[in-house]
Structures are given as structure tokens and as C-alpha cells.
Design a protein around this motif. Structure first.
Motif, PDB file in Angstrom:
ATOM      1  N   VAL A  94       0.855  -1.188   0.000  1.00  0.00           N
ATOM      2  CA  VAL A  94       0.000   0.000   0.000  1.00  0.00           C
ATOM      3  C   VAL A  94       0.889   1.235   0.000  1.00  0.00           C
ATOM      4  N   ASP A  95       0.665   2.113  -0.958  1.00  0.00           N
ATOM      5  CA  ASP A  95       1.432   3.353  -1.048  1.00  0.00           C
ATOM      6  C   ASP A  95       0.878   4.343  -0.024  1.00  0.00           C
ATOM      7  N   LEU A  96       1.720   4.815   0.869  1.00  0.00           N
ATOM      8  CA  LEU A  96       1.306   5.761   1.905  1.00  0.00           C
ATOM      9  C   LEU A  96       1.749   7.184   1.587  1.00  0.00           C
ATOM     10  N   THR A  97       2.079   7.431   0.320  1.00  0.00           N
ATOM     11  CA  THR A  97       2.678   8.702  -0.092  1.00  0.00           C
ATOM     12  C   THR A  97       1.761   9.465  -1.041  1.00  0.00           C
ATOM     13  N   PHE A 126       0.316  21.612  -3.539  1.00  0.00           N
ATOM     14  CA  PHE A 126       0.091  20.793  -2.347  1.00  0.00           C
ATOM     15  C   PHE A 126       0.119  21.692  -1.110  1.00  0.00           C
ATOM     16  N   PRO A 127      -0.840  21.517  -0.186  1.00  0.00           N
ATOM     17  CA  PRO A 127      -0.889  22.393   0.999  1.00  0.00           C
ATOM     18  C   PRO A 127       0.383  22.297   1.848  1.00  0.00           C
ATOM     19  N   THR A 128       0.852  23.424   2.313  1.00  0.00           N
ATOM     20  CA  THR A 128       2.021  23.480   3.191  1.00  0.00           C
ATOM     21  C   THR A 128       1.671  24.263   4.444  1.00  0.00           C
ATOM     22  N   PHE A 129       2.526  24.132   5.459  1.00  0.00           N
ATOM     23  CA  PHE A 129       2.230  24.773   6.735  1.00  0.00           C
ATOM     24  C   PHE A 129       2.199  26.293   6.604  1.00  0.00           C
ATOM     25  N   GLU A 152      12.008  21.386   2.385  1.00  0.00           N
ATOM     26  CA  GLU A 152      12.109  20.054   2.977  1.00  0.00           C
ATOM     27  C   GLU A 152      10.777  19.499   3.465  1.00  0.00           C
ATOM     28  N   HIS A 153       9.935  20.347   4.025  1.00  0.00           N
ATOM     29  CA  HIS A 153       8.726  19.850   4.686  1.00  0.00           C
ATOM     30  C   HIS A 153       7.512  20.099   3.796  1.00  0.00           C
ATOM     31  N   THR A 154       7.377  19.218   2.824  1.00  0.00           N
ATOM     32  CA  THR A 154       6.267  19.326   1.874  1.00  0.00           C
ATOM     33  C   THR A 154       5.897  17.941   1.378  1.00  0.00           C
ATOM     34  N   GLY A 155       4.627  17.775   1.016  1.00  0.00           N
ATOM     35  CA  GLY A 155       4.157  16.471   0.563  1.00  0.00           C
ATOM     36  C   GLY A 155       4.063  15.512   1.738  1.00  0.00           C
ATOM     37  N   THR A 156       4.437  14.258   1.497  1.00  0.00           N
ATOM     38  CA  THR A 156       4.595  13.268   2.570  1.00  0.00           C
ATOM     39  C   THR A 156       6.067  13.322   2.961  1.00  0.00           C
ATOM     40  N   TYR A 157       6.361  13.706   4.190  1.00  0.00           N
ATOM     41  CA  TYR A 157       7.751  14.039   4.504  1.00  0.00           C
ATOM     42  C   TYR A 157       8.142  13.639   5.926  1.00  0.00           C
ATOM     43  N   ILE A 158       9.462  13.610   6.109  1.00  0.00           N
ATOM     44  CA  ILE A 158      10.066  13.265   7.389  1.00  0.00           C
ATOM     45  C   ILE A 158      10.355  14.529   8.194  1.00  0.00           C
ATOM     46  N   ASP A 159      10.106  14.456   9.498  1.00  0.00           N
ATOM     47  CA  ASP A 159      10.644  15.412  10.465  1.00  0.00           C
ATOM     48  C   ASP A 159      11.785  14.709  11.182  1.00  0.00           C
ATOM     49  N   GLY A 192      20.215  17.502   6.518  1.00  0.00           N
ATOM     50  CA  GLY A 192      18.830  17.931   6.336  1.00  0.00           C
ATOM     51  C   GLY A 192      17.987  17.798   7.594  1.00  0.00           C
ATOM     52  N   THR A 193      16.985  18.681   7.714  1.00  0.00           N
ATOM     53  CA  THR A 193      16.063  18.611   8.851  1.00  0.00           C
ATOM     54  C   THR A 193      14.893  17.677   8.575  1.00  0.00           C
ATOM     55  N   GLY A 194      14.855  17.127   7.399  1.00  0.00           N
ATOM     56  CA  GLY A 194      13.775  16.241   6.977  1.00  0.00           C
ATOM     57  C   GLY A 194      13.694  16.269   5.462  1.00  0.00           C
ATOM     58  N   GLY A 195      12.544  15.902   4.926  1.00  0.00           N
ATOM     59  CA  GLY A 195      12.374  15.991   3.499  1.00  0.00           C
ATOM     60  C   GLY A 195      11.332  15.033   2.971  1.00  0.00           C
ATOM     61  N   PRO A 196      10.867  15.281   1.744  1.00  0.00           N
ATOM     62  CA  PRO A 196       9.882  14.402   1.121  1.00  0.00           C
ATOM     63  C   PRO A 196      10.375  12.960   1.083  1.00  0.00           C
TER      64      PRO A 196
END
Length: 271
Positions: A51-54, A61-64, A92-99, A260-264
Motif C-alpha cells: 500500500v502506497d502511503l505517499t 500541495f498544501p504546506t504549513f 524540505e517539509h512538503t508532501g509526505t515528509y520526514i521530520d 537535512g532537517t527532513g524531506g519528502p
């Protein structure tokens, strides 16, 4: 020493070395097999369905902060270059992404340094969609975790615990990000819940919304506690409603840009 004796001695020596190499190869094979078997408990119930969770994302795409999270610029085109290539500007913090921990803790682990063994993990899905339908800023609470444990057993060590609030169904609608008054409004985790998950040994958490904290958070308590503890989060997950509460394995394709602080990320689950 006679020639025949010398030949026999060489043959014996070669056979001895061959036996040594064969034994070493067998030991290495057994070690590799043991490593694979050691990873099998998280995969034991797998049926082979992925199952794709992305979410696919673009500049809309909505961003903070409301700014486009990715910008495309054509660098090469089929005419006249013979091939197609985009230059991308990505926040870095857009879409399905890591913190990554570094996002909220100076000196914390950067996304490229996340331990790879934490990027494949048992997945626990907490369904709070019922209360989220009544309260857009609903949160995962300790009681939700305790109910999950009562139904499914202990949280596995190193697990990723994901919140299914039903918010992914709102993607493409303004209500995924904002309430009717235009302020940020979406579910998240409470600090009490993530403190409990830390005690239980979870390594990461995930949400199907824009933030680990709920939209109305004034202090980002989860970000300020969970990330500095060395753990990470995943935001903007999709299709959590297609997964069982327990038994799936999550594969987290974290980006690896240095510092990096995170990323898609490309995230998927095997069930």
C-alpha cells in the motif's frame, strides 16, 4: 623429499584450505540467513500486498506556511536537447515528509543520519477518525493507545505508530489544512500520548495531516519533546485507512541530503 611425496603434501594442503574456505562460506551463509530471519518477525504476517502511503505533490500541495513546497523549472527539453529534465526547488517539509530530530533540536540527528534499521518497522495504526469527524483538532490520547494495546497486544519495539484521522480523504479540499475561519485545523498527537509511546519503545510516529501536533497547537509540544528525544516523525501520510491496526510493515524511504532537517519521502506498507 621425493617428488611423489611433495605432490601428495601439496594436495593435502590444498584440500585442507578448500575445507577451510567451504566452512567459512557456510558460516557466512548461515550468518546472512540469521540476519534475514532476525528481521522476519515484522514481516511474518505479510501477504505480499503493498500500500502506497505517499501523496504525489506539486506546487499546489498544501504546506504549513502556505507557500509552494516545490517549484519546477524546465532545464532541458526534448527539443532541442533530445531529453527532458527539470530543475527543482524543494522545501524540505512538503508532501509526505520526514521530520528529523534536527528539525526541532540543535545538534539533533539529521535526516541522512537516521538509523536505517528504523526505516523498516512494524506499523501500528491508531484510528481516531470518529472523534476527528466531530473535532478537527482532535488528538491521539493515552486512552487511544491503551485501547489499541488491549485489542492488539504490546507496541512492538522500534515500531512506527501512525494516526489515521480520516484526513487524507480531504486532500484537495481547503479543509485538509484550514477550518471554516481560515485558521489551521487538523488532528495530531497529544504530548501525553507520545510520552507513552516513547516509554513503550516506539521509534517513530506518523500522521495523515500537516503536523505531528494538532492545527490549533500554540506550543508544538510534540515536536519539542518527540524529536529532541532522537525519534522522528512522518507527516502527510496517505491511505492509512487501507491498513489493519496491526501486522503491517512500513518502509520509509527517507531522503539522504547531508545535514537535512527532513524531506519528502516515499513511504509504503507491506501487509
Amino acid at each position: 623429499m621425493c617428488t611423489a611425496c611433495l605432490i601428495e603434501d601439496v594436495k593435502t594442503h590444498m584440500l585442507s584450505r578448500r575445507s577451510l574456505f567451504t566452512a567459512a562460506a557456510a558460516t557466512a551463509t548461515m550468518g546472512a540467513a540469521a540476519g534475514v530471519l532476525g528481521a522476519r518477525p515484522a514481516l511474518a504476517q505479510a501477504t505480499g500486498r503493498v500500500v502506497d502511503l505517499t501523496h504525489a505533490y506539486d506546487g499546489d500541495f498544501p504546506t504549513f506556511d502556505g507557500k509552494p513546497g516545490i517549484l519546477y523549472e524546465v532545464d532541458k527539453n526534448f527539443e532541442p536537447d533530445g531529453y527532458h529534465l527539470f530543475k527543482l526547488t524543494i522545501f524540505e517539509h512538503t508532501g509526505t515528509y520526514i521530520d528529523a530530530p534536527l528539525h526541532f533540536s540543535p545538534g539533533g540527528t539529521a535526516v541522512d543520519a537516521l538509523p536505517v534499521e528504523r526505516l523498516i518497522a512494524p506499523l501500528c495504526v491508531l484510528d481516531i477518525s470518529a472523534k476527528a469527524s466531530e473535532d478537527p483538532n482532535a488528538t491521539v490520547e493515552p486512552a487511544d493507545i491503551e485501547a489499541w494495546i488491549s485489542a492488539n497486544g504490546a507496541i512492538p519495539a522500534g515500531a512506527c505508530v501512525a494516526m489515521n484521522s480520516g484526513w487524507a480523504a480531504r486532500m484537495g479540499d481547503p479543509s485538509w489544512r484550514n477550518g471554516p475561519d481560515g485558521t489551521l485545523a487538523f488532528p495530531g498527537f497529544s504530548k501525553a500520548a507520545t510520552d507513552l509511546l516513547a516509554e513503550a519503545g516506539a521509534a517513530s510516529i506518523g500522521v495523515d495531516t500537516l503536523s505531528l501536533d494538532p492545527g490549533n497547537s500554540a506550543d508544538f509540544a510534540v515536536h519539542h519533546s518527540w524529536l529532541p528525544s532522537g525519534r522522528f516523525g512522518i507527516e502527510g501520510l496517505a491511505n492509512l485507512d487501507q491498513l489493519p491496526a496491526a501486522g503491517a510493515t512500513i518502509f520509509i524511504g527517507a531522503p539522504k541530503h547531508r545535514g537535512g532537517t527532513g524531506g519528502p519521502a516515499r513511504v509504503m506498507a507491506l501487509i
